[in-house]
Design an enzyme around this catalytic site. Structure first.
Site, PDB file in Angstrom:
ATOM      1  N   ALA A   1       0.815  -1.224   0.000  1.00  0.00           N
ATOM      2  CA  ALA A   1       0.000   0.000   0.000  1.00  0.00           C
ATOM      3  C   ALA A   1       0.845   1.269   0.000  1.00  0.00           C
ATOM      4  O   ALA A   1       0.346   2.340  -0.314  1.00  0.00           O
ATOM      5  CB  ALA A   1      -0.924   0.006   1.216  1.00  0.00           C
TER       6      ALA A   1
ATOM      7  N   ARG B   1      11.047   7.022  -0.663  1.00  0.00           N
ATOM      8  CA  ARG B   1      12.459   7.090  -1.032  1.00  0.00           C
ATOM      9  C   ARG B   1      12.700   6.880  -2.525  1.00  0.00           C
ATOM     10  O   ARG B   1      13.800   7.111  -3.023  1.00  0.00           O
ATOM     11  CB  ARG B   1      13.241   6.057  -0.191  1.00  0.00           C
ATOM     12  CG  ARG B   1      13.340   6.441   1.268  1.00  0.00           C
ATOM     13  CD  ARG B   1      13.718   5.250   2.143  1.00  0.00           C
ATOM     14  NE  ARG B   1      12.566   4.382   2.437  1.00  0.00           N
ATOM     15  CZ  ARG B   1      12.628   3.289   3.202  1.00  0.00           C
ATOM     16  NH1 ARG B   1      13.778   2.912   3.728  1.00  0.00           N
ATOM     17  NH2 ARG B   1      11.547   2.574   3.441  1.00  0.00           N
TER      18      ARG B   1
ATOM     19  N   GLY C   1       1.849   2.481   8.674  1.00  0.00           N
ATOM     20  CA  GLY C   1       2.895   1.524   9.026  1.00  0.00           C
ATOM     21  C   GLY C   1       2.516   0.094   8.673  1.00  0.00           C
ATOM     22  O   GLY C   1       1.347  -0.210   8.408  1.00  0.00           O
TER      23      GLY C   1
ATOM     24  N   GLY D   1      15.578  -3.340   9.443  1.00  0.00           N
ATOM     25  CA  GLY D   1      15.357  -3.644  10.852  1.00  0.00           C
ATOM     26  C   GLY D   1      16.363  -4.708  11.282  1.00  0.00           C
ATOM     27  O   GLY D   1      16.618  -5.650  10.540  1.00  0.00           O
TER      28      GLY D   1
ATOM     29  N   GLU E   1      14.130  -1.108  14.371  1.00  0.00           N
ATOM     30  CA  GLU E   1      14.236  -0.444  13.073  1.00  0.00           C
ATOM     31  C   GLU E   1      15.477   0.444  13.028  1.00  0.00           C
ATOM     32  O   GLU E   1      15.902   0.986  14.053  1.00  0.00           O
ATOM     33  CB  GLU E   1      12.980   0.390  12.810  1.00  0.00           C
ATOM     34  CG  GLU E   1      11.743  -0.437  12.550  1.00  0.00           C
ATOM     35  CD  GLU E   1      11.925  -1.406  11.391  1.00  0.00           C
ATOM     36  OE1 GLU E   1      12.167  -0.963  10.255  1.00  0.00           O
ATOM     37  OE2 GLU E   1      11.841  -2.631  11.629  1.00  0.00           O
TER      38      GLU E   1
ATOM     39  N   ASN F   1      16.024  -8.201   9.487  1.00  0.00           N
ATOM     40  CA  ASN F   1      14.676  -8.706   9.228  1.00  0.00           C
ATOM     41  C   ASN F   1      14.372  -8.551   7.748  1.00  0.00           C
ATOM     42  O   ASN F   1      14.436  -7.452   7.210  1.00  0.00           O
ATOM     43  CB  ASN F   1      13.687  -7.888  10.072  1.00  0.00           C
ATOM     44  CG  ASN F   1      12.239  -8.091   9.645  1.00  0.00           C
ATOM     45  OD1 ASN F   1      11.879  -9.158   9.173  1.00  0.00           O
ATOM     46  ND2 ASN F   1      11.426  -7.059   9.823  1.00  0.00           N
TER      47      ASN F   1
ATOM     48  N   ALA G   1      12.382  -2.993 -53.795  1.00  0.00           N
ATOM     49  CA  ALA G   1      12.706  -1.865 -52.919  1.00  0.00           C
ATOM     50  C   ALA G   1      11.617  -0.810 -52.971  1.00  0.00           C
ATOM     51  O   ALA G   1      11.058  -0.531 -54.035  1.00  0.00           O
ATOM     52  CB  ALA G   1      14.033  -1.249 -53.346  1.00  0.00           C
TER      53      ALA G   1
ATOM     54  N   SER H   1      10.054  -2.328 -57.958  1.00  0.00           N
ATOM     55  CA  SER H   1      10.450  -1.271 -57.029  1.00  0.00           C
ATOM     56  C   SER H   1       9.395  -0.180 -56.970  1.00  0.00           C
ATOM     57  O   SER H   1       8.789   0.164 -57.981  1.00  0.00           O
ATOM     58  CB  SER H   1      11.760  -0.639 -57.500  1.00  0.00           C
ATOM     59  OG  SER H   1      12.770  -1.608 -57.501  1.00  0.00           O
TER      60      SER H   1
HETATM   61  C1  UD1 Z   1      10.422  -3.065   6.631  1.00  0.00           C
HETATM   62  C2  UD1 Z   1      10.587  -3.582   8.089  1.00  0.00           C
HETATM   63  C3  UD1 Z   1      12.081  -3.795   8.343  1.00  0.00           C
HETATM   64  C4  UD1 Z   1      12.672  -4.751   7.307  1.00  0.00           C
HETATM   65  C5  UD1 Z   1      12.378  -4.260   5.892  1.00  0.00           C
HETATM   66  C6  UD1 Z   1      12.779  -5.348   4.898  1.00  0.00           C
HETATM   67  C7  UD1 Z   1       8.784  -2.588   9.402  1.00  0.00           C
HETATM   68  C8  UD1 Z   1       8.419  -1.567  10.403  1.00  0.00           C
HETATM   69  N1  UD1 Z   1      10.052  -2.616   9.013  1.00  0.00           N
HETATM   70  O1  UD1 Z   1      11.066  -1.791   6.583  1.00  0.00           O
HETATM   71  O2  UD1 Z   1      12.277  -4.337   9.651  1.00  0.00           O
HETATM   72  O3  UD1 Z   1      14.069  -4.884   7.516  1.00  0.00           O
HETATM   73  O4  UD1 Z   1      10.978  -3.990   5.712  1.00  0.00           O
HETATM   74  O5  UD1 Z   1      12.644  -4.918   3.580  1.00  0.00           O
HETATM   75  O6  UD1 Z   1       7.949  -3.368   9.019  1.00  0.00           O
HETATM   76  N2  UD1 Z   1       3.472  -0.807   3.526  1.00  0.00           N
HETATM   77  C9  UD1 Z   1       2.084  -0.742   3.534  1.00  0.00           C
HETATM   78  N3  UD1 Z   1       1.464   0.147   4.360  1.00  0.00           N
HETATM   79  C10 UD1 Z   1       2.160   0.940   5.210  1.00  0.00           C
HETATM   80  C11 UD1 Z   1       3.563   0.861   5.202  1.00  0.00           C
HETATM   81  C12 UD1 Z   1       4.191  -0.023   4.360  1.00  0.00           C
HETATM   82  O7  UD1 Z   1       1.423  -1.454   2.787  1.00  0.00           O
HETATM   83  O8  UD1 Z   1       1.503   1.705   5.954  1.00  0.00           O
HETATM   84  C13 UD1 Z   1       4.123  -1.749   2.611  1.00  0.00           C
HETATM   85  C14 UD1 Z   1       5.004  -1.059   1.592  1.00  0.00           C
HETATM   86  O9  UD1 Z   1       4.282  -0.758   0.419  1.00  0.00           O
HETATM   87  C15 UD1 Z   1       6.111  -2.086   1.347  1.00  0.00           C
HETATM   88  C16 UD1 Z   1       6.169  -2.882   2.647  1.00  0.00           C
HETATM   89  O10 UD1 Z   1       4.972  -2.597   3.354  1.00  0.00           O
HETATM   90  O11 UD1 Z   1       5.779  -2.956   0.280  1.00  0.00           O
HETATM   91  C17 UD1 Z   1       7.361  -2.510   3.520  1.00  0.00           C
HETATM   92  O12 UD1 Z   1       7.303  -1.106   3.798  1.00  0.00           O
HETATM   93  P1  UD1 Z   1       8.600  -0.202   3.778  1.00  0.00           P
HETATM   94  O13 UD1 Z   1       8.197   1.190   4.068  1.00  0.00           O
HETATM   95  O14 UD1 Z   1       9.404  -0.447   2.559  1.00  0.00           O
HETATM   96  O15 UD1 Z   1       9.359  -0.784   5.068  1.00  0.00           O
HETATM   97  P2  UD1 Z   1      10.923  -0.775   5.319  1.00  0.00           P
HETATM   98  O16 UD1 Z   1      11.340   0.552   5.811  1.00  0.00           O
HETATM   99  O17 UD1 Z   1      11.635  -1.317   4.140  1.00  0.00           O
HETATM  100 MG    MG Z   2      11.073  -1.642   2.225  1.00  0.00          MG
END
Ligand code: UD1
Ligand code: MG
Length: 476
Positions: free
Chosen positions: A18, A23, A90, A155, A170, A185, A397, A422
């Site tokens: 979602a 970044r 999150g 993480g 994290e 993680n 051609a 041609s």
């Molecule tokens: C996350 C983990 C981290 C791990 C890393 C691995 C958490 C808090 N952290 O960090 O420990 O090492 O992945 O790649 O989980 N997403 C949603 N809704 C939200 C937030 C995120 O659907 O509200 C989805 C994003 O689209 C993405 C995935 O969850 O596909 C991970 O989110 P992202 O923000 O990339 O987490 P990381 O900072 O990479």
């Molecule tokens: Mg990620």
């Protein structure tokens, strides 16, 4: 697997997708960015399907309709359910959005990230198996981890003095000391579904990002006396997450290098300059085919044995037979080229163009939705669209099939052993019979009978070639 409980026998998958992916600094949702020509989310969906789960849930939000469409390219509607996360609070909140579907399920929930595309099904199967086998009764949660030399951004897995799982911290919340931990993680976990949702209620957002972290669930479960297992994996490439465009480009390069290496070692393909050649993971290439620099092969493309593909050519979703020679700078999309054909330089095939055996397309020739028959040739400066061309016919051609009248496309049919002079304009719809011929610069507006030679603009019948044949054979 033997003696599985209901919980263990029912496998569901939840994919988190979602987020916008801040970044990436993009207007496009992160999971829609492409790797090997396909959105990141498609890679994850295809891998999840290989595990044959009961159901795959995708949490969507940013550009959710587009993400949904991408998911449905890989999954059929009976095996996919979509969960909307209206605000991205999150990863814990993302999982919580699926509460209505999942909280009372007796199942194992495998959680995947839409931005971790290279994970392999074999690895996931081993993770699920360890989750079920842990201490003979199964764990409440099993985390897939890996060690990275540079763990920045991930993480970290904090273990206690006995080496057992303690918690996940994290990057942004970690102390200097914790940031030195190399075990990370992967964002991929197995949970007992009921236990996950019961514990998720207790997750707070009192961290540096003000988010509800899914990563807080394992330590909460541990505090409640549940078993947390770790599945440590060796191939760090598989669990790399894409958070920015540098990581995306690096992954594309590593993937391409792996594909080319495999083609060289296992399939006997020659690459003149592997570093400057781009081959899709989904392409098949046969033995003793030689690929020159700056060739791009995309999508579901099959290339046979003993072909030569010269520099600057791009081939997408096409089938190429054996012994085909493709000269410099050709563009071949959604097309088929049979054995021993020659193409290019600078030729363009598209829209289901089909070259039959031993046919030839030369420089500055475009084929669109056209069949060029066995042994036929179009050697120079020609457009053939919506045309069917028989065997051993020569297209001179500068020939153009005038297939478009401003409103509709029309077909041109050319028989066997025809000689198109041609600069002939074939104003479609039009048919040219077997053995017929057109003079240079003819404008053909009417069907041509077999064996007739036509000339002029618009072309009119000049003589009957079969009569001439008869008289010449009489005189000889
Ligand atoms: C996350 C983990 C981290 C791990 C890393 C691995 C958490 C808090 N952290 O960090 O420990 O090492 O992945 O790649 O989980 N997403 C949603 N809704 C939200 C937030 C995120 O659907 O509200 C989805 C994003 O689209 C993405 C995935 O969850 O596909 C991970 O989110 P992202 O923000 O990339 O987490 P990381 O900072 O990479
Ligand atoms: Mg990620």
């Amino acid at each position: 697997m033997e003696n599985l409980s209901n919980e263990q026998a029912n496998l569901d998958v939840l994919i988190l997708a979602a987020g916008l992916g801040t970044r990436m600094r993009s207007n496009l949702a992160k999971v829609l960015h492409r790797l090997d020509g396909r959105p990141l989310i498609n890679h994850v969906c295809r891998t999840a399907t290989a595990l044959a789960p009961r159901m795959i849930y995708a949490v969507i939000g940013h550009q959710g309709e587009d993400v949904k469409a991408a998911v449905l390219e890989e999954l059929d509607e009976d095996h996919a359910k979509f969960v909307w996360q209206s605000e991205q609070l999150g990863t814990g909140d993302a999982v919580n959005s699926a509460r209505g579907f999942l909280e009372n399920q007796d199942s194992t929930l495998l959680i995947l990230s839409g931005d971790v595309p290279m994970i392999r099904a074999e690895t996931l199967a081993a993770l699920v198996q360890q989750h079920h086998n842990h201490r003979g009764r199964g764990a409440a949660c099993t985390i897939l981890t890996v060690k990275l030399d540079d763990a920045t951004g991930y993480g970290r897995i904090v273990r206690d003095d006995g080496g057992l799982f303690d918690r996940i911290v994290e990057q942004k919340d970690a102390t200097e000391e914790e940031r030195k931990i190399k075990e990370i993680n992967s964002g991929i976990y197995c949970f007992n579904t009921r236990k996950l949702f019961a514990t998720l209620k207790n997750v707070q957002n009192n961290n540096s990002q003000g988010e509800y972290y899914l990563t807080d669930v394992p330590s909460l479960l541990r505090e409640a006396g549940e078993d947390i297992a770790i599945y440590h994996h060796n191939d760090s490439f598989e669990i790399e997450g894409i958070n920015n465009r540098v990581q995306l480009a690096d992954m594309e390069r590593v993937l391409c290098r792996r594909v080319i290496k495999k083609l060289m070692l296992d399939y006997g393909v020659t690459f003149i300059d592997p570093k400057n050649t781009y081959i899709s993971e989904r392409a098949n290439i046969g033995r003793d085919t030689v690929i020159y620099p700056n060739v791009t092969i995309e999508g579901e493309t099959n290339i046979g044995d003993g072909c030569v593909i010269r520099p600057g050519t791009r081939i997408t979703n096409s089938n190429i037979g054996h012994g085909v020679e493709i000269l410099d700078n050709c563009l071949i999309i959604d097309s088929e080229i049979a054995n021993e054909c020659t193409v290019g330089p600078m030729a363009h095939l598209r829209g289901k163009a089909k070259m039959e055996e031993k046919s030839k397309v030369g420089n500055f020739v475009e084929l669109k939705k056209t069949i060029l028959g066995r042994g036929s040739k179009a050697s120079h400066l020609t457009y053939l669209g919506d045309a069917t061309i028989g065997e051993k016919t020569n297209i001179g051609a500068g020939t153009i099939t005038c297939n478009y009248d401003g409103k509709n496309k029309h077909a041109t049919t050319i028989g066997n052993n025809v000689k198109i002079g041609s600069d002939t304009m074939l104003v479609a719809p039009v048919k040219v019979g077997d053995g017929a011929s057109t003079g240079a610069g003819s404008v053909v507006t009417k069907d041509i009978e077999p064996n007739k030679l036509v000339v002029g603009a618009p072309a009119r019948v000049l003589k009957d070639l079969s009569e001439e044949d008869k008289s010449s054979s009489q005189s000889s």
